[in-house]
Write a protein that holds these residues in place. Structure first.
Motif, PDB file in Angstrom:
ATOM      1  N   PHE A 104      -5.604   4.698   7.986  1.00  0.00           N
ATOM      2  CA  PHE A 104      -5.886   5.013   6.590  1.00  0.00           C
ATOM      3  C   PHE A 104      -5.678   6.498   6.307  1.00  0.00           C
ATOM      4  O   PHE A 104      -5.186   6.873   5.240  1.00  0.00           O
ATOM      5  CB  PHE A 104      -7.336   4.611   6.277  1.00  0.00           C
ATOM      6  N   MET A 105      -6.039   7.333   7.274  1.00  0.00           N
ATOM      7  CA  MET A 105      -5.943   8.787   7.087  1.00  0.00           C
ATOM      8  C   MET A 105      -4.499   9.257   6.923  1.00  0.00           C
ATOM      9  O   MET A 105      -4.250  10.369   6.465  1.00  0.00           O
ATOM     10  CB  MET A 105      -6.618   9.508   8.252  1.00  0.00           C
ATOM     11  N   HIS A 106      -3.535   8.417   7.299  1.00  0.00           N
ATOM     12  CA  HIS A 106      -2.124   8.786   7.177  1.00  0.00           C
ATOM     13  C   HIS A 106      -1.452   8.117   5.977  1.00  0.00           C
ATOM     14  O   HIS A 106      -0.242   8.214   5.822  1.00  0.00           O
ATOM     15  CB  HIS A 106      -1.373   8.414   8.468  1.00  0.00           C
ATOM     16  N   ARG A 107      -2.251   7.470   5.126  1.00  0.00           N
ATOM     17  CA  ARG A 107      -1.698   6.803   3.960  1.00  0.00           C
ATOM     18  C   ARG A 107      -1.662   7.740   2.757  1.00  0.00           C
ATOM     19  O   ARG A 107      -2.576   8.538   2.540  1.00  0.00           O
ATOM     20  CB  ARG A 107      -2.515   5.555   3.616  1.00  0.00           C
ATOM     21  N   SER A 108      -0.621   7.611   1.965  1.00  0.00           N
ATOM     22  CA  SER A 108      -0.469   8.484   0.794  1.00  0.00           C
ATOM     23  C   SER A 108      -1.398   8.091  -0.347  1.00  0.00           C
ATOM     24  O   SER A 108      -1.685   8.912  -1.220  1.00  0.00           O
ATOM     25  CB  SER A 108       0.990   8.448   0.307  1.00  0.00           C
ATOM     26  N   ASP A 109      -1.874   6.820  -0.358  1.00  0.00           N
ATOM     27  CA  ASP A 109      -2.722   6.363  -1.460  1.00  0.00           C
ATOM     28  C   ASP A 109      -4.212   6.405  -1.127  1.00  0.00           C
ATOM     29  O   ASP A 109      -5.027   5.832  -1.847  1.00  0.00           O
ATOM     30  CB  ASP A 109      -2.322   4.939  -1.858  1.00  0.00           C
ATOM     31  N   ALA A 110      -4.568   7.080  -0.043  1.00  0.00           N
ATOM     32  CA  ALA A 110      -5.979   7.162   0.353  1.00  0.00           C
ATOM     33  C   ALA A 110      -6.768   7.997  -0.651  1.00  0.00           C
ATOM     34  O   ALA A 110      -6.334   9.082  -1.060  1.00  0.00           O
ATOM     35  CB  ALA A 110      -6.096   7.775   1.742  1.00  0.00           C
ATOM     36  N   GLN A 111      -7.927   7.490  -1.065  1.00  0.00           N
ATOM     37  CA  GLN A 111      -8.779   8.245  -1.986  1.00  0.00           C
ATOM     38  C   GLN A 111      -9.274   9.508  -1.294  1.00  0.00           C
ATOM     39  O   GLN A 111      -9.791   9.448  -0.168  1.00  0.00           O
ATOM     40  CB  GLN A 111      -9.960   7.394  -2.434  1.00  0.00           C
ATOM     41  N   PRO A 112      -9.135  10.682  -1.943  1.00  0.00           N
ATOM     42  CA  PRO A 112      -9.462  11.963  -1.304  1.00  0.00           C
ATOM     43  C   PRO A 112     -10.890  12.040  -0.759  1.00  0.00           C
ATOM     44  O   PRO A 112     -11.113  12.560   0.333  1.00  0.00           O
ATOM     45  CB  PRO A 112      -9.240  12.979  -2.438  1.00  0.00           C
ATOM     46  N   GLU A 113     -11.884  11.498  -1.533  1.00  0.00           N
ATOM     47  CA  GLU A 113     -13.272  11.610  -1.079  1.00  0.00           C
ATOM     48  C   GLU A 113     -13.518  10.773   0.182  1.00  0.00           C
ATOM     49  O   GLU A 113     -14.268  11.192   1.071  1.00  0.00           O
ATOM     50  CB  GLU A 113     -14.248  11.208  -2.193  1.00  0.00           C
ATOM     51  N   ILE A 114     -12.893   9.585   0.260  1.00  0.00           N
ATOM     52  CA  ILE A 114     -13.032   8.752   1.458  1.00  0.00           C
ATOM     53  C   ILE A 114     -12.289   9.407   2.617  1.00  0.00           C
ATOM     54  O   ILE A 114     -12.759   9.405   3.762  1.00  0.00           O
ATOM     55  CB  ILE A 114     -12.501   7.336   1.203  1.00  0.00           C
ATOM     56  N   LEU A 115     -11.134   9.971   2.330  1.00  0.00           N
ATOM     57  CA  LEU A 115     -10.333  10.640   3.348  1.00  0.00           C
ATOM     58  C   LEU A 115     -11.089  11.811   3.960  1.00  0.00           C
ATOM     59  O   LEU A 115     -11.108  11.991   5.189  1.00  0.00           O
ATOM     60  CB  LEU A 115      -9.022  11.128   2.726  1.00  0.00           C
ATOM     61  N   GLU A 116     -11.763  12.589   3.125  1.00  0.00           N
ATOM     62  CA  GLU A 116     -12.519  13.731   3.621  1.00  0.00           C
ATOM     63  C   GLU A 116     -13.693  13.281   4.483  1.00  0.00           C
ATOM     64  O   GLU A 116     -13.979  13.864   5.538  1.00  0.00           O
ATOM     65  CB  GLU A 116     -13.035  14.548   2.426  1.00  0.00           C
ATOM     66  N   LYS A 117     -14.369  12.231   4.058  1.00  0.00           N
ATOM     67  CA  LYS A 117     -15.496  11.706   4.829  1.00  0.00           C
ATOM     68  C   LYS A 117     -15.021  11.175   6.184  1.00  0.00           C
ATOM     69  O   LYS A 117     -15.694  11.366   7.204  1.00  0.00           O
ATOM     70  CB  LYS A 117     -16.178  10.588   4.034  1.00  0.00           C
ATOM     71  N   ALA A 118     -13.860  10.516   6.187  1.00  0.00           N
ATOM     72  CA  ALA A 118     -13.304   9.971   7.426  1.00  0.00           C
ATOM     73  C   ALA A 118     -12.947  11.083   8.397  1.00  0.00           C
ATOM     74  O   ALA A 118     -13.263  11.009   9.594  1.00  0.00           O
ATOM     75  CB  ALA A 118     -12.079   9.123   7.113  1.00  0.00           C
TER      76      ALA A 118
END
Length: 619
Positions: A212-226
């Protein structure tokens, strides 16, 4: 077979009636089956006989008289179902003269918070553990309510999250958010996704989050938490212990919520639990790598030991974290070094129902196999990673049998595609190892995955094709589906499972007209036929119509009345022959139940439809 006559047929013509309800076919002399498509008649209408057979030389006027539905019976009675499961009401329609009709009706929920899709029921709102309601069978002038009991299944949070995503209840971003929360502290999940059942492995979750962390459509807030979690997931552990072999370096602490219990007066001596962890990981590595030849895990750069971290995982057996991936110079796959985390006590308060030692042992075998997998192909399918890691538990610790708790999930939903399973896919891994070359075949699949194929399904298919003439994954899956009717007969530990593939319908009233189903790739349904007293000495006739062009597997599993053992009849459609007529003799005399098992043997094609009907005939 002497007791089974199989007539394969192919569709050659279709026609619609004219304004007077008439239709006409012009065909050469021969034998023909003629049937009516029930979906084309109005709701509330039906026909007494949907299938006819014409012999060579006959010129017939066939009268499919359409009649009104006058009454509706419910063969299955009170239906119990879990949220999100497939179901079948199986109504019996009759006309005013008591004739059973092959008919059309609408199946609707009485409760507006319930949604009925293609054979699937799901609850749209939060509810307590169970409740009762009705399903409405609307046949125009006649309406019948069928009572149902809906409950929640006691599955782990990971399974609940993935099931809701599969049913379209949550989107992918929400799924990743919930998976991340399941790792951090599952008690803070929304009520519908929390479960007291422990999560077998967090490794698949980490894989999902990493991708998920390498996906372009990942929501920024979820990405940061991950990213924050992955970078700081390990707690401070101030003590270490080397396993007897010197290969594993075990990190632990005696303080705080992550403490390992110790009654040692000298705190510099490792607690017995830590020493046992070292012994068991050495054993797992010896069986898996030294004796069976699987690859050893890739060690982190500038390290000559493999790290094991022991702390409070809050209801997760274990997790294998991968370090940055790299391309294997000798293969086409990406590989990764890793480290393993296991729980500090496996207490009953966290949902574990076996002893600390048993839980630790199977976790060592499971998570170590994940580390081995990362030395072959980091990007392998998550379902196969979990299925084969769960398989390895029983290979190393055959007496613990913790894997059995996950088998029910597969058997209760055989209509789920094989590559949408997880730990429950261990059933397929055990089937392969017991029938197709043992652990060596599992090893070959991982080697194939590393060298040539992107998906695990393709790797499994390639190994079967290369090592077993005339076989492929479809044929293997077809046989696998038949075995799951009675695991005690076909699997080494099947008598311990106390589970078998669930029947979608149970038929005991005949004739049974035109039931429909649909299947996704590599999945099956189980339709059970039972005789009644007056049918002794007669034959069971089943007519099957599979969607044209699909790769079908149709089978009968017949249980002998005397010894209660099953025998398989293969009914593989050939070429253009997608319609099959089966005549089973001695139904009720020799056999006391018969399963009809349709399987979609395609590797990708979904929503493939089939239909079937059954009757009792005198031959």
């Amino acid at each position: 077979e002497k007791d089974v006559n199989i007539l394969r047929q192919k569709r050659i013509l279709t026609a619609k009636t004219n304004a007077r309800g008439e239709f006409r076919f012009f065909v050469n002399e021969g034998d023909y089956a003629l049937s009516i498509d029930i979906d084309t008649i109005p709701v509330g209408k039906g026909v007494v006989e949907a299938n006819r057979f014409l012999k060579a030389g006959e010129r017939n006027i066939i009268d499919f008289t359409v009649k009104d539905i006058d009454s509706i019976d419910i063969e299955n009675g009170f239906l119990k179902i879990s949220d999100g499961e497939h179901f079948s009401i199986n109504p019996i329609f009759k006309d005013k003269d008591g004739n059973i009709l092959s008919a059309k009706a609408n199946i609707l929920p009485e409760n507006k918070d319930i949604e009925i899709g293609s054979q699937t029921l799901r609850v749209l709102s939060e509810f307590s553990d169970e409740f009762e309601t009705n399903i409405i069978i609307d046949a125009g002038k006649i309406i019948r309510r069928a009572p149902i009991h809906i409950s929640k299944t006691n599955i782990c949070s990971l399974a609940k999250i993935n099931k809701s995503h599969r049913l379209g209840i949550i989107d992918d971003n929400t799924r990743i958010q919930y998976l991340l929360q399941a790792l951090i502290n599952k008690r803070e999940l929304p009520k519908d996704y929390y479960s007291t059942a422990p999560i077998k492995s967090g490794t698949g979750i980490i894989d999902e989050i990493t991708r998920f962390m390498h996906r372009s459509d990942a929501q920024p807030e979820i990405l940061e938490k991950a990213r924050k979690y992955v970078d700081s997931s390990l707690p401070e552990l101030d003590r270490t212990y080397m396993s007897p072999s010197g290969y594993f370096k075990i990190h632990y602490t005696l303080n705080g919520e992550n403490a390992v219990a110790s009654n040692m007066r000298n705190s510099r001596i490792a607690p017995p639990y830590i020493k046992q962890i070292g012994v068991e990981f050495d054993r797992v590595k010896d069986v898996t790598c030294a004796k069976r030849g699987f690859r050893e895990p890739i060690l982190e750069k500038e390290k000559n030991t493999y790290d094991i971290y022991v702390y409070n995982l809050k209801g997760i057996y274990g997790v294998t974290y991968s370090k940055p991936v790299s391309n294997d110079q000798n293969e086409r796959s990406r590989v990764a070094s890793s480290y393993i985390c296991i729980d500090n006590n496996y207490s009953n308060k966290k949902g574990f129902d076996k002893s600390r030692e048993e839980c630790m042992k199977v976790t060592a075998a499971h998570e170590f196999f994940h580390a081995v997998q990362h030395a072959y192909c980091f990007d392998a399918d998550i379902w196969w990673k979990e299925a084969s890691a769960t398989w390895n538990e029983d290979e190393v610790y055959t007496g613990v049998n913790d894997y059995i708790r996950y088998i029910k999930s597969y058997f209760s939903e055989p209509y789920i595609s094989l590559d949408e399973t997880s730990y429950s896919g261990v059933v397929f891994a055990k089937f392969l190892s017991e029938n197709y070359g043992g652990y060596d075949t599992i090893k070959k699949i991982w080697e194939m995955q590393a060298s040539r194929y992107e998906t695990s399904i393709d790797a499994i298919d390639a190994v079967i094709r290369e090592n077993y003439a005339g076989e492929d994954i479809g044929k293997v899956f077809n046989r696998f589906s038949a075995y799951n009717v009675n695991p005690a007969q076909y699997y080494k530990e099947g008598d311990l499972w106390k589970e078998a593939a669930a029947a979608q319908n149970i038929h005991s009233s005949y004739p049974m007209f035109y039931a429909q189903g649909q299947l996704n790739h590599l999945s099956s349904n189980y339709q059970l036929f039972k005789p009644i007293a007056y049918e002794e000495g007669k034959s069971l006739k089943i007519i099957i119509d599979g969607e044209f062009g699909a790769k079908w597997g149709f089978k009968l599993q017949k249980r002998n009345k005397k010894d209660k053992l099953y025998s398989i009849t293969e009914i593989m459609p050939k070429g253009k022959f997608n319609r099959v007529e089966i005549m089973l003799k001695d139904f009720g005399d020799v056999y006391d139940e018969v399963y009809f098992i349709p399987s979609n043997l395609e590797k990708e094609s979904n929503r493939i439809k089939y239909a079937y009907s059954a009757s009792i005939v005198q031959v």
